[in-house]
Design an enzyme around this catalytic site. Structure first.
Site, mmCIF file in Angstrom:
data_model
loop_
_atom_site.group_PDB
_atom_site.id
_atom_site.type_symbol
_atom_site.label_atom_id
_atom_site.label_comp_id
_atom_site.label_asym_id
_atom_site.label_seq_id
_atom_site.Cartn_x
_atom_site.Cartn_y
_atom_site.Cartn_z
ATOM 1 N N ASN A 9 1.073 -1.221 -0.098
ATOM 2 C CA ASN A 9 0.003 -0.016 0.244
ATOM 3 C C ASN A 9 0.398 1.283 -0.518
ATOM 4 O OD1 ASN A 9 -1.890 1.995 0.417
ATOM 5 N ND2 ASN A 9 -2.436 1.338 3.205
ATOM 6 N N TRP A 10 1.169 1.785 -0.792
ATOM 7 C CA TRP A 10 1.630 2.554 -1.642
ATOM 8 C C TRP A 10 1.565 4.040 -0.391
ATOM 9 C CZ3 TRP A 10 4.136 2.857 -6.683
ATOM 10 C CH2 TRP A 10 4.517 1.691 -7.114
ATOM 11 N N LYS A 11 -0.044 3.858 -0.031
ATOM 12 C CA LYS A 11 -0.491 5.801 0.120
ATOM 13 C C LYS A 11 -0.467 6.613 -0.864
ATOM 14 C CE LYS A 11 -0.346 3.068 5.097
ATOM 15 N NZ LYS A 11 -0.069 3.393 6.401
ATOM 16 N N HIS A 96 -9.411 0.304 4.393
ATOM 17 C CA HIS A 96 -8.326 1.533 4.976
ATOM 18 C C HIS A 96 -8.898 1.836 6.096
ATOM 19 C CE1 HIS A 96 -4.713 2.781 6.612
ATOM 20 N NE2 HIS A 96 -3.818 1.647 5.757
ATOM 21 N N GLU A 98 -7.366 4.738 7.812
ATOM 22 C CA GLU A 98 -6.554 5.822 7.828
ATOM 23 C C GLU A 98 -8.116 7.060 6.784
ATOM 24 O OE1 GLU A 98 -2.946 5.214 5.148
ATOM 25 O OE2 GLU A 98 -2.270 5.130 7.615
ATOM 26 N N GLU A 168 -5.439 -4.735 10.187
ATOM 27 C CA GLU A 168 -4.552 -3.952 10.990
ATOM 28 C C GLU A 168 -4.590 -3.246 11.825
ATOM 29 O OE1 GLU A 168 -2.208 -2.628 6.813
ATOM 30 O OE2 GLU A 168 -3.873 -1.053 6.867
ATOM 31 N N GLY A 174 2.298 2.800 11.064
ATOM 32 C CA GLY A 174 3.567 3.678 10.674
ATOM 33 C C GLY A 174 3.878 3.570 12.207
ATOM 34 N N SER A 213 3.466 -1.612 10.282
ATOM 35 C CA SER A 213 4.787 -1.739 10.583
ATOM 36 C C SER A 213 5.695 -3.127 10.377
ATOM 37 C CB SER A 213 4.771 -1.311 11.885
ATOM 38 O OG SER A 213 4.143 0.147 12.219
ATOM 39 N N GLY A 234 3.008 -1.304 4.323
ATOM 40 C CA GLY A 234 2.813 0.054 4.009
ATOM 41 C C GLY A 234 4.390 0.978 3.632
HETATM 42 P P1 PGA Z 1 2.293 0.409 7.406
HETATM 43 O O1 PGA Z 1 1.076 0.411 7.144
HETATM 44 O O2 PGA Z 1 3.433 -0.520 7.281
HETATM 45 O O3 PGA Z 1 3.361 1.285 7.117
HETATM 46 O O4 PGA Z 1 2.715 0.176 9.230
HETATM 47 C C1 PGA Z 1 0.672 -0.507 6.995
HETATM 48 C C2 PGA Z 1 -0.357 -0.058 6.103
HETATM 49 O O5 PGA Z 1 -1.484 0.850 6.391
HETATM 50 O O6 PGA Z 1 -1.807 -0.895 5.260
#
Ligand code: PGA
Length: 250
Positions: A9-11, A96, A98, A168, A174, A213, A234
């Site tokens: 997931n490149w966000k 997600h 976010e 998640e 993150g 993470s 991520g």
């Molecule tokens: P992260 O994000 O690996 O940077 O913790 C994972 C995600 O939100 O899909």
């Protein structure tokens, strides 16, 4: 045998040019990773078309990070599932944390997005997970259960057979903090139980990915757990080398 999946997931990261380079790097390095691992990259909308082109024939699939609740029309700024699918994209991340947290996504909106995704042959990667306060209060099981009941339970058995789930925990996204392999296994097994209560044996085939993470140094330990079928990555998906190394964790 459930599919082993590593999805990136490149966000909201990388320019289109950087994204193409990253995708090429993943495609090139993939031969060093077991064929049994299914890699999916999920760049921003603006990169999808080019990333589909450079990954074609490499065995790397492409996903979007979201799609609209509606099929088309006066919805400024939205991107329809049909538009995404027409580029050759096969997956879409939905729900997600976010999106839930910053853009007010609810089960109601997610049900509509699910309908759009399936109507356009996009496979959803449906995300669930609890916040730190919910974990501390011991509510993580209930939170994940509700997120599944309110959305996944509305799918037909046929739709369900294609679904991918990502667990998640919000406190691990993150933050550098990862759920322990035991914590991941405990809740993945629980999620599978919840899925089985509605869809029976089909739940044994549902890939459940861990996200939060996840990195080369901890992937193997987490992926070794029975009910963990891969990761939604991520930060570590932004370097081809790290993303591929996570795939070697199986
Ligand atoms: P992260 O994000 O690996 O940077 O913790 C994972 C995600 O939100 O899909």
């Amino acid at each position: 045998m459930r599919k082993k999946i590593v999805a990136g997931n490149w966000k909201m990261n990388t320019t289109p040019v950087e994204g193409v380079e990253l995708a090429k790097g993943v495609a090139e390095g993939k031969k060093e990773v077991c064929d049994c691992v299914n890699f999916i990259v999920c760049p921003p909308f603006t990169h999808l078309s080019e990333v589909v082109k450079v990954t074609r024939g490499t065995g790397i699939a492409v996903g979007a990070q979201d799609c609209a609740t509606e099929a088309k029309g006066a919805y400024t700024g939205e991107v329809a599932a049909s538009m995404i699918a027409s580029l050759g994209v096969e997956y879409v991340i939905l729900g997600h944390s976010e999106r839930r947290q910053y853009y007010g996504e609810t089960s109601e909106t997610l049900n509509k997005k699910m309908v759009q995704a399936y109507a356009n042959n996009l496979t959803p990667i449906y995300c669930v997970g609890e916040s730190l306060d919910e974990r501390k209060a011991g509510k993580h099981f209930d939170v994940c259960k509700a997120q599944i009941e309110e959305v996944v339970f509305n799918l037909t058995p046929e739709q369900f057979s294609k679904l991918i789930i990502a667990y998640e925990p919000v406190w691990a996204i993150g933050t550098g903090e990862t759920a322990t392999a035991e914590q991941a296994q405990e809740i993945h097994a629980y999620i599978r139980e919840v899925l089985a209560s509605k869809f029976g044996e089909a739940a044994a085939e549902t890939p459940i990915l861990y996200g939060g993470s996840c990195k080369p140094s901890n992937a193997a330990e987490i992926f070794a757990k029975e009910d963990v079928d891969g990761g939604l990555i991520g930060g570590a998906a932004l370097k081809a080398e790290d993303f591929l190394a996570i795939g070697k964790g199986f």
